[in-house]
Design a protein around this motif. Structure first.
Motif, PDB file in Angstrom:
ATOM      1  N   LYS A 185     -17.105  -4.555   7.898  1.00  0.00           N
ATOM      2  CA  LYS A 185     -15.913  -4.443   7.044  1.00  0.00           C
ATOM      3  C   LYS A 185     -15.534  -2.985   6.818  1.00  0.00           C
ATOM      4  O   LYS A 185     -14.357  -2.605   6.919  1.00  0.00           O
ATOM      5  CB  LYS A 185     -16.172  -5.159   5.718  1.00  0.00           C
ATOM      6  N   ASN A 186     -16.504  -2.154   6.510  1.00  0.00           N
ATOM      7  CA  ASN A 186     -16.215  -0.755   6.187  1.00  0.00           C
ATOM      8  C   ASN A 186     -15.628   0.007   7.371  1.00  0.00           C
ATOM      9  O   ASN A 186     -14.649   0.754   7.212  1.00  0.00           O
ATOM     10  CB  ASN A 186     -17.482  -0.053   5.703  1.00  0.00           C
ATOM     11  N   PHE A 187     -16.201  -0.178   8.553  1.00  0.00           N
ATOM     12  CA  PHE A 187     -15.693   0.550   9.714  1.00  0.00           C
ATOM     13  C   PHE A 187     -14.318   0.038  10.136  1.00  0.00           C
ATOM     14  O   PHE A 187     -13.464   0.822  10.565  1.00  0.00           O
ATOM     15  CB  PHE A 187     -16.683   0.465  10.875  1.00  0.00           C
ATOM     16  N   PHE A 188     -14.104  -1.283  10.014  1.00  0.00           N
ATOM     17  CA  PHE A 188     -12.767  -1.804  10.297  1.00  0.00           C
ATOM     18  C   PHE A 188     -11.768  -1.238   9.293  1.00  0.00           C
ATOM     19  O   PHE A 188     -10.689  -0.770   9.670  1.00  0.00           O
ATOM     20  CB  PHE A 188     -12.761  -3.331  10.232  1.00  0.00           C
ATOM     21  N   ARG A 189     -12.113  -1.304   8.009  1.00  0.00           N
ATOM     22  CA  ARG A 189     -11.212  -0.815   6.946  1.00  0.00           C
ATOM     23  C   ARG A 189     -10.819   0.637   7.171  1.00  0.00           C
ATOM     24  O   ARG A 189      -9.627   0.995   7.123  1.00  0.00           O
ATOM     25  CB  ARG A 189     -11.917  -0.950   5.598  1.00  0.00           C
ATOM     26  N   ASP A 190     -11.814   1.482   7.438  1.00  0.00           N
ATOM     27  CA  ASP A 190     -11.530   2.913   7.583  1.00  0.00           C
ATOM     28  C   ASP A 190     -10.633   3.190   8.784  1.00  0.00           C
ATOM     29  O   ASP A 190      -9.706   4.009   8.715  1.00  0.00           O
ATOM     30  CB  ASP A 190     -12.842   3.688   7.708  1.00  0.00           C
ATOM     31  N   ALA A 191     -10.892   2.493   9.912  1.00  0.00           N
ATOM     32  CA  ALA A 191     -10.076   2.699  11.106  1.00  0.00           C
ATOM     33  C   ALA A 191      -8.670   2.145  10.911  1.00  0.00           C
ATOM     34  O   ALA A 191      -7.689   2.748  11.369  1.00  0.00           O
ATOM     35  CB  ALA A 191     -10.735   2.031  12.310  1.00  0.00           C
ATOM     36  N   PHE A 192      -8.568   1.013  10.225  1.00  0.00           N
ATOM     37  CA  PHE A 192      -7.262   0.391   9.973  1.00  0.00           C
ATOM     38  C   PHE A 192      -6.402   1.300   9.099  1.00  0.00           C
ATOM     39  O   PHE A 192      -5.219   1.524   9.386  1.00  0.00           O
ATOM     40  CB  PHE A 192      -7.472  -0.973   9.313  1.00  0.00           C
ATOM     41  N   LYS A 193      -6.990   1.842   8.069  1.00  0.00           N
ATOM     42  CA  LYS A 193      -6.257   2.731   7.167  1.00  0.00           C
ATOM     43  C   LYS A 193      -5.906   4.049   7.856  1.00  0.00           C
ATOM     44  O   LYS A 193      -4.804   4.581   7.687  1.00  0.00           O
ATOM     45  CB  LYS A 193      -7.074   2.981   5.905  1.00  0.00           C
TER      46      LYS A 193
END
Length: 380
Positions: A185-193
């Motif tokens: 979740k964290n790596f997806f969130r950071d890349a998405f943002k």
């Protein structure tokens, strides 16, 4: 004198056989290469562990059918820790001291792998884990990985959404009891943002949660383009179905972490899974020689199509067997560990089809899949 010498040799041979039997090693297999596989073959993670074990055994049987490694057969001792950390620790000690494993495969779960890591590092025994988190590497030099870090998968999925779909605003749901699922979740969130996406909310759940209707009501009011789910497939399917039942529009796409990419997600969510986008290690039907032979062999042996867990188990076995072969005709635990560090371009059935590592950090690539007509289809 000759008769006495002959009798002495007989007694010595009998004593050797008895010693092997006492150690749990059949006399005929004294030269076998012994691997111990510690998996969650029962319990809440059996959907992964039992499949891992089937694929490991398939790979070992294939190499034995070709004469083994440097003329020695490979023997796999199966151990079930049922998803219990304490049991995993006990089995790790047994694998080292009683089973005399050259290498240990597993455990199935990241949390269990972190629990047993101190045991293997203290006893200087290589173990090749299914854990995706690089946190396992901090435990010591005897912790080895098959899977790449969560920092690879998340950005690939985020980039696909931002470049290939109209998704720009997402809600995130994640299992807060599992370190790997949090990392996904964290790596997806950071890349998405970082790519221009907006995260409307992050909602934590636990693995035994089953009522998501209140959460569905909240998400409906946020006007999101997608709901990202980082939980195991069956729970992700339950979440998806309840979101749709609560009226979440079909235009709002379900997006899944690596843990969602299982046929069980589609089987449990049914038509509600249609259109879901997930990141994955594997999809059946990839046009590569090893994939074709694996798909056919797995279906012939187990009368079922292999899923991502089957492919990961088989690939882990390929890396383990390659390490042992690279270690030479008289392998030791240290030689096997050092051989792993030298490995390059190992053929596998996941990701890009080629496994590499640098400083024990593997890279295999990933696939983005979409559920279409009740099946996962490759988008890239």
């Amino acid at each position: 004198m000759q008769r006495i010498s002959h009798s002495f040799r007989q007694l010595a041979a009998a004593a050797a056989v008895a010693a092997l039997a006492a150690a749990g090693v059949p006399a005929a297999q004294a030269e076998d290469i012994t691997l111990v596989s510690i998996q969650s073959m029962t319990g809440p993670a059996a959907f992964a562990g039992a499949v891992f074990q089937k694929s490991i055994q398939l790979a070992v049987d294939e190499v034995n059918a070709k004469g083994g490694i440097h003329g020695n057969k490979v023997r796999v001792i199966e151990r079930d820790n049922a998803g219990d950390k304490g049991q995993a620790i006990n089995l790790a000690s047994q694998a080292i001291d009683r089973d005399r494993a050259l290498m240990v495969l597993g455990p199935s779960l990241s949390a269990d792998s972190l629990a047993v890591a101190p045991v293997f590092n203290e006893k200087r025994t290589p173990f090749l884990t299914f854990a995706s988190s690089d946190a396992i590497l901090k435990s010591g030099p005897w912790a080895l990985k098959l899977r790449q870090g969560s920092d690879v998968d998340g950005p690939i999925l985020a980039r696909y959404l931002l470049e290939k779909t109209p998704i720009r605003k997402a809600a995130l749901i994640f299992d807060r009891t599992n370190e790997s699922l949090i990392e996904y979740k964290n790596f997806f969130r950071d890349a998405f943002k970082a790519g221009g996406g907006t995260v409307a909310t992050e909602e934590a759940i636990v693995s035994n949660d089953s009522n998501f209707l209140p959460l569905a009501t909240k998400l409906k009011s946020l006007d999101v383009d997608a709901v990202y789910v980082s939980s195991y497939a069956e729970q992700a399917a339950n979440i998806t179905s309840q979101l749709r039942k609560a009226g979440l529009p079909e235009k709002v796409r379900i997006v899944g972490s690596l843990a969602v990419a299982s046929p069980k997600f589609i089987a449990n969510a049914g038509k509600d899974a249609e259109g879901a986008i997930v990141i994955s290690d594997y999809a059946i039907g990839i046009d590569r020689p090893l994939n074709k032979s694996f798909d056919a062999a797995y279906q012939a042996r187990y009368q079922a199509e292999p899923d991502g867990f089957a492919a990961i188990g088989y690939s882990l076995a390929q890396v383990a067997l390659a390490s042992i072969k690279e270690a030479g005709p008289n392998p030791t635990r240290e030689k096997v560990r050092d051989a792993y560090l030298r490995l390059k371009n190992v053929p596998v059935v996941v990701g890009s089809g080629v496994w590499n590592q640098k400083d024990r950090r593997p890279h295999i690539g990933a696939l983005v899949l979409v559920v279409k007509d009740g099946k996962f289809s490759i988008t890239q």
